[in-house]
Design a protein around this motif. Structure first.
Motif, short mmCIF file in Angstrom:
data_model
loop_
_atom_site.label_atom_id
_atom_site.label_comp_id
_atom_site.label_asym_id
_atom_site.label_seq_id
_atom_site.Cartn_x
_atom_site.Cartn_y
_atom_site.Cartn_z
N MET A 5 -0.98 5.87 -10.40
CA MET A 5 -1.94 5.64 -9.33
C MET A 5 -1.21 5.15 -8.08
SD MET A 5 -4.97 3.86 -11.63
CE MET A 5 -6.17 3.94 -10.32
N THR A 6 -1.91 5.18 -6.97
CA THR A 6 -1.34 4.75 -5.69
C THR A 6 -2.04 3.47 -5.25
OG1 THR A 6 -0.92 7.05 -5.08
CG2 THR A 6 -0.84 5.40 -3.31
N VAL A 7 -1.26 2.46 -4.89
CA VAL A 7 -1.81 1.18 -4.48
C VAL A 7 -2.50 1.32 -3.12
CG1 VAL A 7 -1.25 -1.20 -3.81
CG2 VAL A 7 -0.12 -0.15 -5.79
N VAL A 8 -3.74 0.88 -3.06
CA VAL A 8 -4.50 0.85 -1.81
C VAL A 8 -4.38 -0.53 -1.17
CG1 VAL A 8 -6.81 1.05 -0.79
CG2 VAL A 8 -6.12 2.57 -2.67
N ARG A 9 -4.54 -1.56 -2.00
CA ARG A 9 -4.40 -2.94 -1.53
C ARG A 9 -4.02 -3.80 -2.72
NH1 ARG A 9 -9.65 -6.03 0.37
NH2 ARG A 9 -9.56 -6.76 -1.80
N ASP A 10 -3.21 -4.80 -2.47
CA ASP A 10 -2.82 -5.73 -3.54
C ASP A 10 -2.57 -7.09 -2.90
OD1 ASP A 10 -2.15 -6.57 -6.11
OD2 ASP A 10 -0.03 -6.07 -5.86
N ASP A 11 -3.41 -8.07 -3.29
CA ASP A 11 -3.29 -9.40 -2.71
C ASP A 11 -3.93 -10.41 -3.65
OD1 ASP A 11 -6.06 -9.06 -2.34
OD2 ASP A 11 -5.85 -8.47 -0.25
N ALA A 12 -4.19 -11.59 -3.16
CA ALA A 12 -4.73 -12.66 -4.01
C ALA A 12 -6.11 -12.33 -4.58
CB ALA A 12 -4.80 -13.96 -3.22
N ASP A 13 -6.84 -11.40 -3.97
CA ASP A 13 -8.15 -11.00 -4.47
C ASP A 13 -8.07 -10.04 -5.64
OD1 ASP A 13 -9.59 -12.57 -2.70
OD2 ASP A 13 -9.66 -11.00 -1.17
N GLY A 14 -6.91 -9.39 -5.79
CA GLY A 14 -6.75 -8.45 -6.89
C GLY A 14 -6.07 -7.16 -6.44
N LEU A 15 -5.99 -6.23 -7.39
CA LEU A 15 -5.32 -4.94 -7.17
C LEU A 15 -6.36 -3.85 -6.98
CD1 LEU A 15 -2.81 -3.03 -7.32
CD2 LEU A 15 -3.15 -3.01 -9.81
N PRO B 166 0.84 -1.20 0.00
CA PRO B 166 0.00 0.00 0.00
C PRO B 166 0.87 1.25 0.00
CG PRO B 166 -0.86 -1.61 1.55
CD PRO B 166 0.45 -2.14 1.07
N GLY B 167 0.45 2.24 -0.77
CA GLY B 167 1.21 3.48 -0.89
C GLY B 167 2.20 3.50 -2.04
N THR B 168 2.40 2.34 -2.69
CA THR B 168 3.31 2.28 -3.84
C THR B 168 2.70 3.00 -5.04
OG1 THR B 168 4.18 0.14 -3.12
CG2 THR B 168 4.53 0.73 -5.42
N THR B 169 3.51 3.79 -5.73
CA THR B 169 3.07 4.43 -6.97
C THR B 169 3.29 3.46 -8.13
OG1 THR B 169 3.57 6.66 -6.19
CG2 THR B 169 3.46 6.33 -8.57
N ILE B 170 2.24 3.25 -8.92
CA ILE B 170 2.34 2.39 -10.10
C ILE B 170 1.76 3.14 -11.30
CG2 ILE B 170 2.14 0.26 -8.75
CD1 ILE B 170 -0.80 0.09 -9.80
N GLU B 171 1.94 2.59 -12.48
CA GLU B 171 1.31 3.12 -13.68
C GLU B 171 0.30 2.11 -14.20
OE1 GLU B 171 4.84 6.02 -15.41
OE2 GLU B 171 4.53 4.04 -16.32
N TRP B 172 -0.94 2.55 -14.32
CA TRP B 172 -2.04 1.72 -14.85
C TRP B 172 -2.17 2.08 -16.32
CZ3 TRP B 172 -6.03 -0.66 -11.43
CH2 TRP B 172 -7.10 -1.23 -12.12
N ILE B 173 -1.88 1.14 -17.20
CA ILE B 173 -1.71 1.45 -18.62
C ILE B 173 -2.74 0.73 -19.47
CG2 ILE B 173 -0.13 1.29 -20.60
CD1 ILE B 173 2.17 1.37 -18.54
N TYR B 174 -3.34 1.48 -20.40
CA TYR B 174 -4.19 0.90 -21.43
C TYR B 174 -3.43 0.97 -22.75
CZ TYR B 174 -8.08 0.48 -18.27
OH TYR B 174 -8.88 0.10 -17.21
N ALA B 175 -2.95 -0.18 -23.21
CA ALA B 175 -2.26 -0.25 -24.49
C ALA B 175 -3.30 -0.30 -25.60
CB ALA B 175 -1.36 -1.48 -24.53
#
Length: 209
Positions: free
Chosen positions: A26-36, A6-15
């Motif tokens: 975007m900033t990660v709120v939660r990331d686990d086996a259920d999804g991002l 959580p708090g990691t900056t990522i890039e959400w890309i539509y190719a």
């Protein structure tokens, strides 16, 4: 499986087929086996594909938006923030929208490819499937952009068989909505971003294409 904290900056890309991707930091709120789950904050610097004259792609019409030449434009996210959830194993993401007064406006189901991650570059990449769904707070479902899906077939972006598959996927999403499964039942509509989160930096125009 590796997950972002959580708090990691990522890039959400539509190719897309024009090699002019939409890049949203975007900033990660939660990331686990259920999804991002990630947050697109108001004012975030981003890259988006536009027509050569700077207008939005939709101004070219449901066929031309897939055939007209395009360029990448630096911009910022002008709307209120969006919380995006990419459920694991689903060919769509679910977006949560709020009004300027903070009231919850509804859910948007964006049909798209399952995401491919680049952990080193902190990027998650997908491809948009054009057809979408809008769900009001009282769970009324509205289909969106059916004309654009037809335009994508006419433009050669999708075959008719592929468009039929995308429509079938939308019906699968409707079934999830009617059953009120994850993530709809997770009550993200009451979530608020931490006040200390900074805006992500602008994406690299050269690296994006």
């Amino acid at each position: 499986m590796t997950y972002w904290s959580p708090g990691t900056t990522i890039e959400w890309i539509y190719a897309n087929d024009h090699d002019k991707p939409t890049v949203r930091p975007m900033t990660v709120v939660r990331d686990d086996a259920d999804g991002l789950v990630a947050w697109l904050a108001p004012g975030t610097p981003l890259l988006k594909a536009v027509l050569r004259d700077g207008r939005e792609l939709r101004h070219a019409g449901p066929v031309g938006m897939f055939t007209e030449p395009r360029v990448l434009k630096r911009d910022i996210w002008h709307g209120t923030g969006i919380l995006k959830v990419a459920p694991a194993g689903k060919p769509w993401s679910v977006w949560y929208f709020w009004g300027s007064d903070g009231s919850f406006r509804g859910w948007y189901v964006n049909l798209e490819d399952p995401h491919t991650r680049d952990y080193e570059a902190r990027r998650t990449t997908t491809q948009d499937h054009v057809l979408d769904l809008w769900i009001t707070p009282d769970r009324e479902i509205h289909w969106k952009d059916e004309d654009e899906l037809e335009g994508a077939v006419q433009a050669g972006r999708f075959t008719q068989a592929r468009a039929d598959e995308i429509t079938a996927t939308a019906h699968q999403a409707v079934a999830d909505i009617e059953a009120w499964t994850h993530p709809f039942c997770d009550e993200w509509e009451s979530w608020t971003p931490p006040a200390h989160w900074p805006l992500p930096p602008a994406p690299d125009l050269i690296r994006a294409g």
